[in-house]
Write a protein that holds these residues in place. Sequence first.
Motif, mmCIF file in Angstrom:
data_model
loop_
_atom_site.group_PDB
_atom_site.id
_atom_site.type_symbol
_atom_site.label_atom_id
_atom_site.label_comp_id
_atom_site.label_asym_id
_atom_site.label_seq_id
_atom_site.Cartn_x
_atom_site.Cartn_y
_atom_site.Cartn_z
ATOM 1 N N VAL A 360 -9.265 -47.947 -153.974
ATOM 2 C CA VAL A 360 -9.798 -48.261 -152.696
ATOM 3 C C VAL A 360 -8.820 -47.890 -151.749
ATOM 4 O O VAL A 360 -7.574 -47.788 -151.711
ATOM 5 C CB VAL A 360 -9.796 -49.918 -152.744
ATOM 6 N N ALA A 361 -9.500 -47.546 -150.537
ATOM 7 C CA ALA A 361 -8.791 -47.155 -149.290
ATOM 8 C C ALA A 361 -8.939 -48.041 -148.286
ATOM 9 O O ALA A 361 -9.611 -48.882 -148.165
ATOM 10 C CB ALA A 361 -9.630 -45.889 -148.850
ATOM 11 N N LYS A 362 -7.619 -48.193 -147.621
ATOM 12 C CA LYS A 362 -7.308 -49.152 -146.605
ATOM 13 C C LYS A 362 -6.735 -48.447 -145.208
ATOM 14 O O LYS A 362 -6.030 -47.331 -145.283
ATOM 15 C CB LYS A 362 -6.234 -50.292 -146.949
ATOM 16 N N LEU A 363 -7.151 -49.050 -144.200
ATOM 17 C CA LEU A 363 -6.875 -48.351 -142.761
ATOM 18 C C LEU A 363 -5.398 -49.143 -142.424
ATOM 19 O O LEU A 363 -5.249 -50.412 -142.768
ATOM 20 C CB LEU A 363 -7.904 -48.734 -141.817
ATOM 21 N N GLY A 364 -4.721 -48.154 -141.852
ATOM 22 C CA GLY A 364 -3.412 -48.666 -141.359
ATOM 23 C C GLY A 364 -3.686 -49.682 -140.191
ATOM 24 O O GLY A 364 -4.833 -49.849 -139.236
ATOM 25 N N ARG A 365 -2.761 -50.242 -139.656
ATOM 26 C CA ARG A 365 -3.037 -51.355 -138.386
ATOM 27 C C ARG A 365 -1.676 -51.123 -137.685
ATOM 28 O O ARG A 365 -0.518 -51.009 -137.967
ATOM 29 C CB ARG A 365 -2.923 -52.867 -138.834
ATOM 30 N N PRO A 366 -1.786 -51.094 -136.211
ATOM 31 C CA PRO A 366 -0.841 -51.020 -135.318
ATOM 32 C C PRO A 366 0.302 -51.945 -135.453
ATOM 33 O O PRO A 366 1.526 -51.618 -135.329
ATOM 34 C CB PRO A 366 -1.328 -51.276 -133.900
ATOM 35 N N GLU A 367 0.147 -53.242 -135.814
ATOM 36 C CA GLU A 367 1.304 -54.376 -136.141
ATOM 37 C C GLU A 367 2.100 -53.677 -137.359
ATOM 38 O O GLU A 367 3.149 -54.457 -137.424
ATOM 39 C CB GLU A 367 0.722 -55.696 -136.147
ATOM 40 N N GLU A 368 1.646 -52.873 -138.073
ATOM 41 C CA GLU A 368 2.423 -52.594 -139.265
ATOM 42 C C GLU A 368 3.799 -52.013 -138.893
ATOM 43 O O GLU A 368 4.772 -52.337 -139.661
ATOM 44 C CB GLU A 368 1.577 -51.646 -140.124
ATOM 45 N N HIS A 369 3.772 -51.278 -137.742
ATOM 46 C CA HIS A 369 5.223 -50.687 -137.426
ATOM 47 C C HIS A 369 6.201 -51.900 -137.235
ATOM 48 O O HIS A 369 7.500 -51.758 -137.816
ATOM 49 C CB HIS A 369 4.995 -49.992 -136.097
ATOM 50 N N ALA A 370 5.913 -52.941 -136.422
ATOM 51 C CA ALA A 370 6.729 -53.963 -136.411
ATOM 52 C C ALA A 370 6.937 -54.546 -137.651
ATOM 53 O O ALA A 370 8.021 -55.280 -137.896
ATOM 54 C CB ALA A 370 6.138 -55.014 -135.292
ATOM 55 N N CYS A 371 5.913 -55.025 -138.599
ATOM 56 C CA CYS A 371 6.098 -55.828 -139.686
ATOM 57 C C CYS A 371 7.116 -55.009 -140.746
ATOM 58 O O CYS A 371 7.789 -55.395 -141.374
ATOM 59 C CB CYS A 371 4.783 -56.186 -140.486
ATOM 60 N N ARG A 372 6.907 -53.675 -140.761
ATOM 61 C CA ARG A 372 7.614 -52.957 -141.648
ATOM 62 C C ARG A 372 9.035 -52.870 -141.259
ATOM 63 O O ARG A 372 10.042 -52.856 -141.969
ATOM 64 C CB ARG A 372 6.942 -51.595 -141.928
ATOM 65 N N THR A 373 9.375 -52.851 -139.876
ATOM 66 C CA THR A 373 10.571 -53.016 -139.380
ATOM 67 C C THR A 373 11.236 -54.203 -139.855
ATOM 68 O O THR A 373 12.295 -54.048 -140.333
ATOM 69 C CB THR A 373 10.507 -52.734 -137.774
ATOM 70 N N CYS A 374 10.613 -55.322 -139.930
ATOM 71 C CA CYS A 374 11.287 -56.585 -140.244
ATOM 72 C C CYS A 374 11.523 -56.377 -141.792
ATOM 73 O O CYS A 374 12.653 -56.739 -142.210
ATOM 74 C CB CYS A 374 10.187 -57.712 -140.194
ATOM 75 N N GLU A 375 10.823 -55.878 -142.577
ATOM 76 C CA GLU A 375 11.046 -55.694 -144.059
ATOM 77 C C GLU A 375 12.191 -54.845 -144.295
ATOM 78 O O GLU A 375 12.865 -55.120 -145.015
ATOM 79 C CB GLU A 375 9.836 -55.106 -144.746
ATOM 80 N N TYR A 376 12.200 -53.529 -143.632
ATOM 81 C CA TYR A 376 13.534 -52.825 -143.818
ATOM 82 C C TYR A 376 14.798 -53.313 -143.466
ATOM 83 O O TYR A 376 15.642 -53.226 -144.190
ATOM 84 C CB TYR A 376 13.004 -51.495 -142.622
ATOM 85 N N ILE A 377 14.987 -54.045 -142.245
ATOM 86 C CA ILE A 377 16.128 -54.842 -141.895
ATOM 87 C C ILE A 377 16.511 -55.718 -142.722
ATOM 88 O O ILE A 377 17.776 -55.888 -143.082
ATOM 89 C CB ILE A 377 15.866 -55.156 -140.555
ATOM 90 N N ARG A 378 15.456 -56.436 -143.470
ATOM 91 C CA ARG A 378 15.863 -57.437 -144.375
ATOM 92 C C ARG A 378 16.262 -56.808 -145.669
ATOM 93 O O ARG A 378 17.435 -57.394 -146.127
ATOM 94 C CB ARG A 378 14.762 -58.320 -144.821
ATOM 95 N N MET A 379 15.770 -55.815 -145.960
ATOM 96 C CA MET A 379 16.209 -55.072 -147.175
ATOM 97 C C MET A 379 17.573 -54.168 -146.901
ATOM 98 O O MET A 379 18.193 -53.734 -148.053
ATOM 99 C CB MET A 379 15.328 -54.457 -148.021
ATOM 100 N N ASN A 380 17.859 -53.559 -145.806
ATOM 101 C CA ASN A 380 18.922 -52.555 -145.791
ATOM 102 C C ASN A 380 20.024 -53.047 -144.790
ATOM 103 O O ASN A 380 19.469 -53.332 -143.469
ATOM 104 C CB ASN A 380 18.318 -51.204 -145.325
ATOM 105 N N ARG A 381 21.165 -52.924 -145.030
ATOM 106 C CA ARG A 381 22.046 -53.455 -144.277
ATOM 107 C C ARG A 381 23.107 -52.653 -143.894
ATOM 108 O O ARG A 381 24.099 -52.748 -143.411
ATOM 109 C CB ARG A 381 22.848 -54.703 -144.777
ATOM 110 N N ASN A 382 22.829 -51.278 -144.471
ATOM 111 C CA ASN A 382 23.759 -50.118 -144.164
ATOM 112 C C ASN A 382 23.749 -49.655 -142.715
ATOM 113 O O ASN A 382 22.914 -49.829 -142.070
ATOM 114 C CB ASN A 382 23.449 -48.948 -145.153
#
Length: 396
Positions: A360-382
């Motif tokens: 199935v295809a899904k559309l991106g969302r503008p808030e995804e940039h901020a949410c994915r930033t949270c996810e990245y910072i939590r998983m990457n400490r380098n």
Amino acid sequence: MLLKTQTRRVLIIIVLLLGIGVVTYIYYKPSLESETYPGALSKSKVDVCTEDCLEAVKEKNDQILKDCLVNNRLSKQKAEDKVSNLETKNENQRDFEAEILVLVWVWPFGAPFPVDNCEPVFGIKNCRITDDRSQYEKAHAVLFHVRDIYNQIPVLQKLPRFPLQMWVWMNSESPDFSPRLNGADDLFNLTSNYRRDSDIWTPYGWVMKATEEEKAVQIPKKDKLVCWIVSHWDDNFPRVKYFNELSKHVHVDGFGNHFNKRISNEDYFNVIRSCKFYLSFENSIFRDYISEKVYNPLVLGTVPVVIGPPRANYEEFIPRNAFIHINDFKTPKDLAEHLKLADQNQEIYESYFDWRKTFVAKLGRPEEHACRTCEYIRMNRNFRVFKNVNKWYFEE
């Protein structure tokens, strides 16, 4: 004779006594592994540090620790290691569950996006998004939309930078429609972009595994063959030149400012649903630049006809039979003939939807940039600094 008889009896008695002694020893000997033996420890307790032992190490209570170590046959170093590992594990768990604060420096294009969707939409917990600059010192990351800060670089260069704070270069437009940030080559730590090699990948849409309910969705009824909604018109664009030739051989229903048929957002989606094929012609051609012009028809049950990067690039993210690439045909006339053939042959047309039996295809969302930033910072400490962001985006 009497002496021999007595001797035999003595030997028999001795043998019996020895037998009794052996049996007694086997069944009744004190066991070094018995928990009742003074100072003994069962195999199950070897190298086991009890809670009392761990607490003794934490509290530096030498007497309790001494008794604990003797009773558990555990070295002081091993006990301290266990405590250290436990404390590290607890600290890591606390860090993982701690709230991540993302400050949006300027809302992209001046349009605020939802700030409470990270968990319900993306499954990303403990993420707080704000535009309150008074929270700057507390922010784990600051999100900068390129189009809105291109004239603010001198101001940003003077802002205090905190060692653990990440500055995120955020952009969704292609290089042709993005400003270069002069003097900002060493200003950012992370990139958030449609490019697959961004630190935080945020494409315009996704194709993913479908649920049973999503697989059951029917193709909408069609009353138009080919459609195009366009407002940004430039005679020098490759897409305009191709359209001018294609429209000589097949009728295209045009909408948008260029065709003097402005439509609402609701009508926008209704128009796409009503067409068998939609011209998903990008305004510029760059690697990974596959915009909503492609994902909208995929979501709405229409076959996109694409102008953009090579087919191989599309196929990295979209099933190969879900779209038509203009490069599949030698000329616009050949493409037009194929579209008209598919219009008359239902089997050919429906083959473009075989992928929906699985995906199935899904559309991106503008808030995804901020949410994915949270996810990245939590998983990457380098440690991370993005050197030469202009060279990366505009020259590669």
